[in-house]
Motif scaffolding. Structure first.
Motif, mmCIF file in Angstrom:
data_model
loop_
_atom_site.group_PDB
_atom_site.id
_atom_site.type_symbol
_atom_site.label_atom_id
_atom_site.label_comp_id
_atom_site.label_asym_id
_atom_site.label_seq_id
_atom_site.Cartn_x
_atom_site.Cartn_y
_atom_site.Cartn_z
ATOM 1 N N GLN A 257 25.219 42.923 -43.077
ATOM 2 C CA GLN A 257 25.002 41.734 -42.247
ATOM 3 C C GLN A 257 25.516 40.459 -42.908
ATOM 4 O O GLN A 257 26.113 39.602 -42.225
ATOM 5 C CB GLN A 257 23.522 41.598 -41.900
ATOM 6 C CG GLN A 257 23.238 40.464 -40.914
ATOM 7 C CD GLN A 257 23.851 40.714 -39.541
ATOM 8 O OE1 GLN A 257 23.743 41.802 -38.988
ATOM 9 N NE2 GLN A 257 24.514 39.692 -38.986
ATOM 10 N N PRO B 20 23.537 46.529 -37.583
ATOM 11 C CA PRO B 20 23.243 45.084 -37.613
ATOM 12 C C PRO B 20 21.891 44.792 -38.240
ATOM 13 O O PRO B 20 20.914 45.513 -38.030
ATOM 14 C CB PRO B 20 23.254 44.708 -36.126
ATOM 15 C CG PRO B 20 24.136 45.728 -35.475
ATOM 16 C CD PRO B 20 23.876 47.007 -36.230
ATOM 17 N N GLY B 21 21.858 43.734 -39.035
ATOM 18 C CA GLY B 21 20.617 43.307 -39.663
ATOM 19 C C GLY B 21 20.401 43.865 -41.051
ATOM 20 O O GLY B 21 19.634 43.301 -41.831
ATOM 21 N N ASP C 149 28.028 37.687 -41.182
ATOM 22 C CA ASP C 149 27.714 36.260 -41.096
ATOM 23 C C ASP C 149 28.807 35.421 -41.752
ATOM 24 O O ASP C 149 29.213 34.371 -41.215
ATOM 25 C CB ASP C 149 26.368 35.978 -41.761
ATOM 26 C CG ASP C 149 25.208 36.682 -41.056
ATOM 27 O OD1 ASP C 149 25.360 37.050 -39.876
ATOM 28 O OD2 ASP C 149 24.161 36.885 -41.708
ATOM 29 N N ILE D 25 30.122 46.511 -36.803
ATOM 30 C CA ILE D 25 29.129 46.591 -37.875
ATOM 31 C C ILE D 25 28.269 47.828 -37.641
ATOM 32 O O ILE D 25 27.741 48.029 -36.543
ATOM 33 C CB ILE D 25 28.282 45.306 -37.933
ATOM 34 C CG1 ILE D 25 27.190 45.410 -39.015
ATOM 35 C CG2 ILE D 25 27.703 44.940 -36.579
ATOM 36 C CD1 ILE D 25 26.476 44.079 -39.289
ATOM 37 N N GLU E 171 30.436 41.170 -31.251
ATOM 38 C CA GLU E 171 29.743 41.972 -32.263
ATOM 39 C C GLU E 171 29.421 43.336 -31.670
ATOM 40 O O GLU E 171 28.725 43.437 -30.656
ATOM 41 C CB GLU E 171 28.451 41.297 -32.711
ATOM 42 C CG GLU E 171 27.660 42.134 -33.706
ATOM 43 C CD GLU E 171 26.385 41.458 -34.179
ATOM 44 O OE1 GLU E 171 25.635 42.100 -34.957
ATOM 45 O OE2 GLU E 171 26.128 40.304 -33.792
#
Length: 367
Positions: free
Chosen positions: A201, A195-196, A205, A192, A222
């Motif tokens: 994100q 992240p966030g 998830d 990713i 991750e």
């Protein structure tokens, strides 16, 4: 980075009618008769234009698009979609924001758009709170605000009018189901970029949830790769060299997905039974999937994320806010070695690998 595109207004010339000069040359118009005829022709031309134009004359509205990675190749077709819709509708746009997913830089660009009295603002809502205040201030100033590519989470306080883009959680869930269908067990990497951030994100998830619900003994690492393509490619390769027991390399963003495909080729991982895939249609990713280096990538139609957003902004302005706005899901499509051919056979603005306007012939049966 800021790039302003000024497009010529929609033409109102009726090229099907003979000119006054042409008629005069034929001896049909002289003196006062010519003047009266010219006035009549002008009136007819105005009526013809009104009949042929969907919308009456309007200001050359300027729409400001605020992006989190302004130079990322993923958004090349998005910018073509914006430009095409603006040209079609007689508007202009500005492309601005951050090159490195810096929410502060994006908010600064948002504030500048409000101060310049933009006619509409479209932004990627990559942060759950940073854009709430500027969105409310824009709306209070009468400037409609749309989200594209990334949306505020459910229950958010952000007051954007509509979201145009992929359903990110569902897309991630589909990715996780695909991973579970390819890998029986063991460790997989899920890359990713940032992240966030809300553009990717939710995919991460969703993928983790689907893998968990599959019941298979798959563990997920991750790995953050960074906001620029070169960083992403390097991080993917470095991860594999340190984790050569991995059963799959997957990603939730376009740059990391290209990195996955490149690593599969570089280390001959397909022959070792390592699976891989991810998102988006970067040209290099498509080429490598066609060569057998990677199982799939997922199309989210970035061209539409630009084109549809302009349409919504224009119709909101043209109708005085009575039409729209509405959320638009730009879709999810798995592209594999078996289906990648048409993407490689054509170079278009729709996929971002050519700037030439064109109508693309059908590639056969639909579905």
């Amino acid at each position: 980075m800021s790039e302003e595109q000024d497009r010529p207004a929609v033409s109102s010339t009726d090229t099907s009618s003979p000119s006054t000069a042409a008629l005069r040359r034929r001896g049909l118009l002289t003196g006062a008769t010519a003047g009266a005829a010219a006035t009549m022709l002008a009136g007819l031309a105005t009526q013809a234009r009104a009949a042929e134009t969907a919308f009456p004359d309007h200001p050359r509205w300027k729409f400001v698009f605020i992006n989190h990675v302004t130079t990322n190749p993923f958004f090349v077709p998005t910018q073509y979609g914006i430009a095409d819709a603006c040209k079609l509708l007689g508007c202009s746009y500005q492309w601005t924001g951050s090159e490195t997913s810096d929410a502060g830089q994006m908010v600064n660009a948002f504030n500048a758009a409000i101060a310049s009295k933009a006619d509409a603002i479209a932004t990627c809502l990559v942060d759950p709170k940073a854009f709430n205040d500027p969105t409310e201030r824009a709306l209070a100033a009468g400037i409609p605000v749309f989200a594209y590519n990334a949306d505020a989470p459910p229950g958010s306080d952000n007051k954007r009018l509509a979201y145009i883009g992929q359903d990110l959680y569902k897309a991630g869930y589909a990715l996780g189901e695909k991973i579970a269908s390819l890998v029986d067990g063991g460790k997989v990497a899920l890359f990713i970029a940032t992240p966030g951030q809300l553009n990717i994100q939710p995919r991460f998830d969703g993928a983790k949830d689907a893998i968990s619900k599959s019941g298979k003994s798959i563990t997920v690492d991750e790995i953050a790769t960074g906001p620029t393509l070169n960083e992403e490619i390097g991080k993917v390769q470095a991860y594999y060299l340190g984790h050569q027991d991995v059963k799959g390399l997957f990603a939730v963003d376009g740059g990391s997905t290209q990195g996955v495909a490149m690593a599969i080729k570089l280390y001959n991982l397909a022959k070792k039974g390592v699976h891989g895939g991810g998102f988006d249609l970067l040209p290099k990713t498509l080429e490598l999937i066609n060569e057998g280096f990677g199982d799939f990538t997922i199309d989210q139609q970035p061209y539409l994320q630009g084109f549809y957003t302009v349409l919504e902004a224009f119709l909101f302005k043209a109708s005085g806010g009575l039409v729209g706005p509405a959320d638009i899901n730009t879709g999810l499509k798995f592209v594999t070695k078996e289906s990648v051919g048409p993407y490689l056979a054509t170079k278009t603005r729709y996929e971002g690998n050519s700037g030439a306007p064109q109508i693309v012939p059908s590639h056969g049966p639909i579905g």
